[in-house]
Design an enzyme around this catalytic site. Structure first.
Site, PDB file in Angstrom:
ATOM      1  N   GLU A 245      71.793  71.476  58.064  1.00 57.86           N
ATOM      2  CA  GLU A 245      72.709  71.260  59.377  1.00 57.86           C
ATOM      3  C   GLU A 245      72.853  69.816  59.910  1.00 57.86           C
ATOM      4  OE1 GLU A 245      70.960  75.667  59.649  1.00 57.86           O
ATOM      5  OE2 GLU A 245      70.299  73.452  59.204  1.00 57.86           O
TER       6      GLU A 245
ATOM      7  N   GLU B 261      67.418  81.229  58.870  1.00 59.90           N
ATOM      8  CA  GLU B 261      67.347  81.574  60.310  1.00 59.90           C
ATOM      9  C   GLU B 261      67.282  83.093  60.424  1.00 59.90           C
ATOM     10  OE1 GLU B 261      66.898  79.433  62.515  1.00 59.90           O
ATOM     11  OE2 GLU B 261      68.649  79.548  63.613  1.00 59.90           O
TER      12      GLU B 261
END
Length: 255
Positions: free
Chosen positions: A135, A115
């Protein structure tokens, strides 16, 4: 510019800022303190007209191993939600920097590391770099917005659903990474590119970045309006007549 940080390091030289994730003992895992310092550093950089380009790198062999899961042990749902929001705020602060931002990924970038790199304008990677979005495998949700905009929805779904590791060459092939270099070349290449961009008129770089970022989020007609407004602002605030005269007199011709 203050450099009194504990989880990052911030240095500026020749209009290029280098922001280093500096928790090598924890593989530069993103904790709450690092989120706060990334936000503060981004605010300081955004306000510094002397900085034209920002490099983001990681100390040691790992760019960023993801979120600091040890920190999350024992958190309540409310505390974990607040921590996730703080992470999102840190990514957004990087993404909203007006300067050109280059992620220099020398090793593994997992989860939050992806990210941070994805919030940059583009990524230069070492052949030893790896990317992974774990995730879903952890029973959580993340990276669902930046990744599809970089690699397309189908590839993004594959990477998110499987959590498989992508090496540097594949990352380049799918559009996640711009360039891949041997480990010994990466820093030199990144510095050279940063200095080249830093030599351009800072306003035109900032306005060009704004046009691209805003333009892809709207219609073609809306995007053209965004560009026209940027052109008008650039004409009002830049010495474009001198630039054109310089071009005709043997000035820079690679524009």
């Amino acid at each position: 510019m203050s450099s009194a940080y504990s989880t990052i390091r911030l240095e500026v030289e020749d209009r290029v800022a280098t922001l280093t994730l500096n928790r090598p003992e924890s593989r530069n895992a993103l904790n709450s303190a690092m989120c706060g310092e990334l936000i503060a550093a981004a605010e300081a950089l955004a306000a510094d007209d002397g900085v034209h380009v920002v490099l983001i790198r990681g100390e040691g062999p790992v760019f960023c191993a993801g979120a600091d899961l040890k920190e999350r042990q024992g958190m309540s749902t409310a505390e974990l939600t607040a921590r996730r929001v703080k992470g999102f705020t840190a990514y957004a602060a990087i993404e909203r920097l007006p300067q050109a931002v280059i992620a220099v990924v020398q090793g593994p970038a997992f989860g939050s590391g992806c990210e941070i790199a994805g919030a940059s304008d583009f990524i230069l990677a070492s052949t030893q770099a790896q990317f992974r979005y774990p995730e879903v495998g952890w029973g959580t949700i993340g990276a669902t917005q930046r990744l599809p905009r970089m690699v397309g929805t189908r590839m993004a779904k594959e990477l998110l659903f499987t959590g498989r590791t992508v090496d540097a060459r594949e990352a380049q092939a799918i559009g996640l990474v711009n360039h891949v270099y041997e480990p010994g070349e990466l820093e030199e290449r990144a510095t050279a590119m940063a200095r080249h961009i830093a030599a351009a008129a800072p306003l035109t770089v900032r306005l060009t970045k704004r046009c691209v970022d805003q333009g892809v989020e709207t219609t073609r007609e809306g995007a053209m309006a965004v560009e026209l407004l940027a052109i008008e602002e650039n004409l009002r605030h830049s010495d474009w007549k001198r630039a054109i005269a310089g071009f005709g007199a043997g000035g820079r011709k690679d524009a």
